[in-house]
Enzyme design. Structure first.
Site, short mmCIF file in Angstrom:
data_model
loop_
_atom_site.label_atom_id
_atom_site.label_comp_id
_atom_site.label_asym_id
_atom_site.label_seq_id
_atom_site.Cartn_x
_atom_site.Cartn_y
_atom_site.Cartn_z
N CYS A 131 20.53 -23.16 -12.88
CA CYS A 131 21.73 -22.74 -13.60
C CYS A 131 22.15 -21.31 -13.26
O CYS A 131 23.34 -20.99 -13.21
CB CYS A 131 21.55 -22.90 -15.10
SG CYS A 131 20.08 -22.08 -15.79
N HIS B 100 18.62 -20.63 -20.13
CA HIS B 100 19.80 -21.33 -19.63
C HIS B 100 20.86 -20.29 -19.34
O HIS B 100 20.85 -19.20 -19.93
CB HIS B 100 20.30 -22.35 -20.65
CG HIS B 100 21.38 -23.25 -20.12
ND1 HIS B 100 21.29 -23.87 -18.90
CD2 HIS B 100 22.60 -23.62 -20.64
CE1 HIS B 100 22.37 -24.60 -18.69
NE2 HIS B 100 23.18 -24.45 -19.73
N ASP C 84 29.84 -24.53 -18.65
CA ASP C 84 28.44 -24.95 -18.58
C ASP C 84 28.40 -26.26 -17.79
O ASP C 84 28.84 -27.30 -18.27
CB ASP C 84 27.87 -25.15 -19.98
CG ASP C 84 26.40 -25.58 -19.97
OD1 ASP C 84 25.83 -25.75 -18.88
OD2 ASP C 84 25.83 -25.74 -21.07
#
Length: 202
Positions: free
Chosen positions: A27, A80, A96
């Site tokens: 990520c 994250h 996201d």
């Protein structure tokens, strides 16, 4: 009503979800590539785009509405990373690539459905967020992806196909971004409550 109206007047600053550069479990690099796309095109003011690292001291943070979620249960990540955009028109959206929510997602919806609240979870799972301006992120972030190798050197998850991201000063400083120690790294560190208060528009 407000979310629909807001969405109709907001233009995404990244390619569509399916056209973004994406590698599962990377990520931090996915968001770096989003920042690179935005900064390279120079169509939007740079001062409203941020990389946001979500973690805590124990590296156990629940996030709901993720692709890898089991039903209504959250995924417990060690960290994250998402992208936040504050538009000049006063709208705030979250990008996201791992969520099942809309892409991009209005901040209020993401905060309510994906982050939820720290009030009802154990202290060990309460989230902190490091908010880093995109320009700083592009200049300072580096990863040699060593955190994704096991004890034998094999990949836990296949890496992105492009070269590792590095700077003249560093080949690996991911821990500085994951750390929620405000004395370390760049950007500003918030509790979840402070983050929502800072970026929520209503």
């Amino acid at each position: 009503m407000n979310n629909t109206n807001e969405s109709s007047h907001y233009c995404s600053i990244t390619p569509s979800r399916q056209d973004c550069i994406y590698t599962s479990c990377y990520c931090e690099e996915n968001v770096w590539k989003l920042c690179e796309h935005i900064m390279t095109r120079k169509q939007y003011p740079e001062d409203g785009v941020y990389a946001v690292f979500i973690s805590n001291e124990r590296k156990m943070v629940p996030i709901w509405k993720q692709k890898s979620s089991q039903g209504d249960k959250p995924v417990i990540w060690d960290y994250h990373v998402i992208l936040l955009h504050e538009s000049r028109e006063g709208q705030t959206y979250i990008y996201d690539l791992d969520t099942v929510l809309t892409y991009p997602c209005p901040f209020a919806v993401y905060a309510r459905d994906a982050l939820q609240s720290d009030d009802f979870i154990k202290p060990a799972f309460r989230r902190k967020l490091r908010v880093v301006p995109a320009e700083l992120y592009l200049k300072n972030f580096a990863s040699d992806r060593s955190h994704m190798r096991d004890a034998n050197g094999a990949w836990r998850v296949p890496p992105p196909p492009y070269p590792c991201i590095e700077t003249p000063e560093s080949k690996m400083n991911l821990d500085d971004f994951i750390s929620m120690d405000p004395r370390r790294g760049c950007g500003s560190v918030y509790t979840l409550t402070e983050f929502v208060q800072r970026f929520a528009k209503t």
